[in-house]
Scaffold this motif. Structure first.
Motif, short mmCIF file in Angstrom:
data_model
loop_
_atom_site.label_atom_id
_atom_site.label_comp_id
_atom_site.label_asym_id
_atom_site.label_seq_id
_atom_site.Cartn_x
_atom_site.Cartn_y
_atom_site.Cartn_z
N GLU A 1 0.93 8.04 9.98
CA GLU A 1 0.03 6.83 10.33
C GLU A 1 0.04 5.67 9.13
O GLU A 1 0.00 4.37 9.41
CB GLU A 1 -1.44 7.06 10.50
CG GLU A 1 -1.35 7.67 12.04
CD GLU A 1 -2.71 7.76 12.72
OE1 GLU A 1 -3.95 7.89 11.82
OE2 GLU A 1 -2.92 8.11 14.07
N HIS A 2 -0.10 6.07 7.86
CA HIS A 2 0.01 5.17 6.72
C HIS A 2 1.29 4.12 6.67
O HIS A 2 1.06 3.12 6.14
CB HIS A 2 -0.17 5.76 5.48
CG HIS A 2 0.87 6.68 4.78
ND1 HIS A 2 0.99 7.94 4.13
CD2 HIS A 2 2.43 6.31 4.92
CE1 HIS A 2 2.11 8.49 3.81
NE2 HIS A 2 2.89 7.46 4.11
N ALA A 3 2.13 4.57 7.55
CA ALA A 3 3.35 3.84 7.37
C ALA A 3 3.29 2.57 8.54
O ALA A 3 4.07 1.69 8.64
CB ALA A 3 4.58 4.75 7.95
N LEU B 1 0.86 -1.17 -0.03
CA LEU B 1 -0.13 -0.14 0.12
C LEU B 1 0.83 1.23 0.06
O LEU B 1 0.58 2.20 -0.80
CB LEU B 1 -0.90 -0.02 1.06
CG LEU B 1 -2.03 1.16 1.42
CD1 LEU B 1 -3.07 0.68 0.34
CD2 LEU B 1 -2.38 0.97 2.75
N HIS B 2 1.93 1.23 0.79
CA HIS B 2 2.77 2.41 1.21
C HIS B 2 3.44 2.79 -0.01
O HIS B 2 3.49 3.98 -0.84
CB HIS B 2 3.42 2.26 2.15
CG HIS B 2 4.22 3.30 2.84
ND1 HIS B 2 4.94 3.19 4.02
CD2 HIS B 2 4.08 4.67 2.49
CE1 HIS B 2 5.40 4.62 4.44
NE2 HIS B 2 4.94 5.30 3.55
N HIS B 3 3.92 1.65 -0.89
CA HIS B 3 4.88 2.00 -2.21
C HIS B 3 3.85 2.08 -3.29
O HIS B 3 3.97 2.93 -4.05
CB HIS B 3 5.64 0.80 -2.41
CG HIS B 3 6.74 0.74 -3.53
ND1 HIS B 3 6.40 0.05 -4.54
CD2 HIS B 3 7.80 1.45 -3.72
CE1 HIS B 3 7.03 0.34 -5.62
NE2 HIS B 3 7.97 1.14 -5.11
N ASN C 1 11.18 11.90 -0.25
CA ASN C 1 11.52 11.02 1.18
C ASN C 1 11.23 9.65 0.98
O ASN C 1 11.95 8.88 1.47
CB ASN C 1 10.36 11.74 2.08
CG ASN C 1 10.80 13.20 2.31
OD1 ASN C 1 11.74 13.59 2.25
ND2 ASN C 1 9.64 13.88 2.64
N HIS C 2 10.09 9.05 0.29
CA HIS C 2 9.99 7.74 0.01
C HIS C 2 11.03 7.11 -0.63
O HIS C 2 11.22 5.82 -0.34
CB HIS C 2 8.42 7.43 -0.32
CG HIS C 2 7.25 7.95 0.70
ND1 HIS C 2 7.04 9.07 0.72
CD2 HIS C 2 6.96 7.07 1.50
CE1 HIS C 2 6.17 9.23 1.86
NE2 HIS C 2 5.81 7.78 2.17
N SER C 3 11.57 7.67 -1.88
CA SER C 3 12.60 7.12 -2.58
C SER C 3 13.70 6.63 -1.57
O SER C 3 14.36 5.63 -1.80
CB SER C 3 12.91 7.90 -3.56
OG SER C 3 12.00 8.31 -4.47
N LEU D 1 12.84 8.38 9.02
CA LEU D 1 11.76 7.71 9.62
C LEU D 1 10.55 8.27 9.27
O LEU D 1 10.15 9.33 9.66
CB LEU D 1 11.87 7.34 10.91
CG LEU D 1 10.71 6.53 11.52
CD1 LEU D 1 10.60 5.04 10.94
CD2 LEU D 1 11.00 6.27 13.07
N ASP D 2 9.71 7.41 8.45
CA ASP D 2 8.37 8.21 8.11
C ASP D 2 7.33 7.78 9.16
O ASP D 2 7.15 6.56 9.65
CB ASP D 2 7.83 7.23 6.69
CG ASP D 2 6.48 7.73 6.40
OD1 ASP D 2 5.85 8.62 6.99
OD2 ASP D 2 6.25 7.23 5.32
N VAL D 3 6.81 8.59 9.94
CA VAL D 3 5.94 8.58 11.16
C VAL D 3 4.57 8.82 10.81
O VAL D 3 3.63 9.19 11.62
CB VAL D 3 6.45 9.06 12.49
CG1 VAL D 3 7.80 8.43 12.78
CG2 VAL D 3 6.46 10.68 12.36
MN MN Z 1 4.92 7.40 3.88
#
Ligand code: MN
Length: 197
Positions: A164-166, A25-27, A80-82, A160-162
């Motif tokens: 909630e979706h993470a 989901l996240h990716h 950020n996600h990459s 670090l992704d904080v």
């Molecule tokens: Mn995220």
């Protein structure tokens, strides 16, 4: 044209700590949406098409007003996600070695004291955001998809992704449990590579 980067591991590779459901989901949804919306924004400002993502984010306050918020949110999200996918590995966890480890201990006393400080700051992010380890080993946080280079700071060593979706699917509201699990997948080899560049 931004594109969604592939992961270096399968969606289920971090499963003990971060489930395949979250990773997929996240990716494939959240990150893909940042990519799509960044591309849509850049279409509105063709003069930005030749700029790198780092250049766009590094000059966020001088971008045309009609696309600034979209580049901030979706360009920041893409950037950020990459990095975030590379900061995790099924072979991760443990402690860094070598010069980075030595410098962390010089600054924080022990590796555990660094972990505790990073964890406390991550827990302190109100709502959605990120926690970062900077090249000078300061730990800072940003709201939403803001990223250190938007503030004129160097590129982070670790983040670090904080949002909630993470973690919500696995950990519900328990951000502390997510963070405790995340330390087991941190890709210190990649962090060390970034510290040298
Ligand atoms: Mn995220």
């Amino acid at each position: 044209m931004a594109t969604l980067p592939n992961l270096n591991y399968d969606y289920d590779a971090l499963g003990k700590y971060i489930s395949a459901d979250i990773m997929r989901l996240h990716h494939s949804k959240h990150h893909q949406t940042y990519v799509d919306k960044l591309n849509a924004a850049i279409e509105q400002a063709p003069e930005l098409q030749t700029k790198t993502l780092e250049e766009l984010l590094g000059s966020i306050d001088s971008l045309p007003e009609n696309v600034r918020a979209a580049v901030r949110n979706h360009g920041g999200g893409h950037y950020n996600h990459s990095l975030f996918w590379q900061w995790m590995s099924p072979d991760g966890g443990g402690e860094p070695t070598g010069e980075l480890a030595q410098k962390i201990i010089e600054k924080y006393g022990t590796f555990q004291a660094f972990v505790d400080e990073f964890t406390t700051k991550s827990l302190g992010v109100f709502g959605s955001g990120w926690c970062w380890l900077q090249p000078n080993l300061d730990i800072i946080t940003t709201p939403n998809q803001d990223t250190p280079i938007m503030q004129g700071l160097p590129e982070p060593l670790l983040g670090l992704d904080v949002w909630e979706h993470a973690y919500y699917l696995d950990y519900k509201n328990k951000r502390d449990d997510y963070i405790a699990a995340w330390w087991n997948v941190v890709n210190w080899d990649y962090v060390k590579t970034r510290a040298k560049s």
